[in-house]
Design a protein around this motif. Structure first.
Motif, mmCIF file in Angstrom:
data_model
loop_
_atom_site.group_PDB
_atom_site.id
_atom_site.type_symbol
_atom_site.label_atom_id
_atom_site.label_comp_id
_atom_site.label_asym_id
_atom_site.label_seq_id
_atom_site.Cartn_x
_atom_site.Cartn_y
_atom_site.Cartn_z
ATOM 1 N N TYR A 128 48.931 35.522 50.221
ATOM 2 C CA TYR A 128 48.380 35.907 48.924
ATOM 3 C C TYR A 128 46.945 36.397 49.116
ATOM 4 O O TYR A 128 46.203 35.856 49.943
ATOM 5 C CB TYR A 128 48.352 34.718 47.962
ATOM 6 N N LEU A 129 46.584 37.395 48.337
ATOM 7 C CA LEU A 129 45.189 37.801 48.238
ATOM 8 C C LEU A 129 44.636 37.201 46.953
ATOM 9 O O LEU A 129 45.187 37.419 45.873
ATOM 10 C CB LEU A 129 45.056 39.326 48.196
ATOM 11 N N VAL A 130 43.558 36.434 47.076
ATOM 12 C CA VAL A 130 42.979 35.726 45.932
ATOM 13 C C VAL A 130 41.626 36.340 45.610
ATOM 14 O O VAL A 130 40.686 36.271 46.408
ATOM 15 C CB VAL A 130 42.834 34.221 46.238
ATOM 16 N N TYR A 131 41.548 36.961 44.431
ATOM 17 C CA TYR A 131 40.327 37.601 43.946
ATOM 18 C C TYR A 131 39.753 36.790 42.784
ATOM 19 O O TYR A 131 40.495 36.097 42.086
ATOM 20 C CB TYR A 131 40.622 39.009 43.418
ATOM 21 N N PRO A 132 38.462 36.906 42.528
ATOM 22 C CA PRO A 132 37.916 36.279 41.314
ATOM 23 C C PRO A 132 38.328 37.053 40.072
ATOM 24 O O PRO A 132 38.161 38.273 39.993
ATOM 25 C CB PRO A 132 36.398 36.345 41.536
ATOM 26 N N HIS A 133 38.909 36.326 39.109
ATOM 27 C CA HIS A 133 39.259 36.868 37.790
ATOM 28 C C HIS A 133 40.178 38.080 37.876
ATOM 29 O O HIS A 133 40.066 39.021 37.090
ATOM 30 C CB HIS A 133 37.990 37.202 36.996
ATOM 31 N N ARG A 134 41.089 38.041 38.836
ATOM 32 C CA ARG A 134 42.140 39.043 38.952
ATOM 33 C C ARG A 134 43.430 38.327 39.323
ATOM 34 O O ARG A 134 43.396 37.180 39.776
ATOM 35 C CB ARG A 134 41.802 40.095 40.011
ATOM 36 N N PRO A 135 44.570 38.971 39.126
ATOM 37 C CA PRO A 135 45.829 38.321 39.509
ATOM 38 C C PRO A 135 45.870 37.990 40.996
ATOM 39 O O PRO A 135 45.236 38.671 41.815
ATOM 40 C CB PRO A 135 46.889 39.371 39.145
#
Length: 210
Positions: free
Chosen positions: A106-113
């Motif tokens: 998973y790619l985990v971004y701030p305040h994005r899906p």
């Protein structure tokens, strides 16, 4: 006579408008500025303009203390964290079952899906929309600081991946994040990892200083 009075009234009104227009314009600008400050939380009792910056700094320190060195450096340098799928220990993780054991992440971004993808091929799988609002804010937005949002997603994936993915709003890639941006970030991640390994190899070759 009536026509002459009407003309006179129009002239008087035009002159009054020319006199009052600057004052009215200034009043409108003041009202707009006040509305903007209220929207941002300014003017409220106890408002601190530096609060957002300090909150993010504390969030970054907390994130750094929780994730491993590679993940922290990844977030610091690239602005997102890769989390490998299946690390919560749940043998029935949704994606693991669907992909028949193929490694995924998973790619985990701030305040994005959260974005699921296949690292071997770069194929994008799904977007998972989740929110972790800050219910403690006395004013302003209920959004968590960026680094707190990343940490909340990281902890959810590490702790109970199956539950998070099952309860999230799932969409095909491209619903909220441009697939070209995602492919570029996957490429950036690959280059970042290669450079990181090369630096580690050079340090190992040099050995500890005497």
């Amino acid at each position: 006579m009536i026509f002459a009075l009407a003309v006179t009234a129009i002239v008087v009104l035009a002159l009054l408008w020319e006199v009052l227009r600057p004052a009215i314009g200034r009043r409108i600008d003041i009202l707009r500025a006040n509305r903007a400050r209220r929207a941002d939380g300014e003017g409220l009792p106890g408002y601190d303009p530096g609060r957002e910056r300090r909150a993010e700094q504390r969030a970054r320190e907390l994130l750094k203390s929780c994730v491993n060195d590679e993940e922290w450096e990844m977030y610091r340098d690239l602005g997102f964290i890769r989390v490998w799928g299946g690390e919560s220990g749940d043998a029935e993780a949704v994606l693991s079952r669907d992909l028949r054991g193929a490694p995924y992440a998973y790619l985990v971004y701030p305040h994005r899906p959260i974005v699921a993808y296949l690292p071997q091929t770069g194929r994008l799988l799904n977007e998972y929309c989740v929110e972790f609002p800050d219910e403690t804010r006395p004013y302003g937005s209920s959004r968590l600081p960026d680094s707190d949002d990343v940490l909340a997603k990281w902890m959810a994936l590490k702790g109970d991946e199956r539950r998070l993915i099952s309860e999230a709003n799932m969409h095909l890639p491209g619903r909220q994040i441009d697939p070209k941006m995602l492919q570029r970030d996957i490429w950036r991640l690959g280059r970042w990892e290669r450079e990181r390994l090369e630096r580690a190899a050079r340090r190992h070759a040099v050995g500890p200083a005497d």
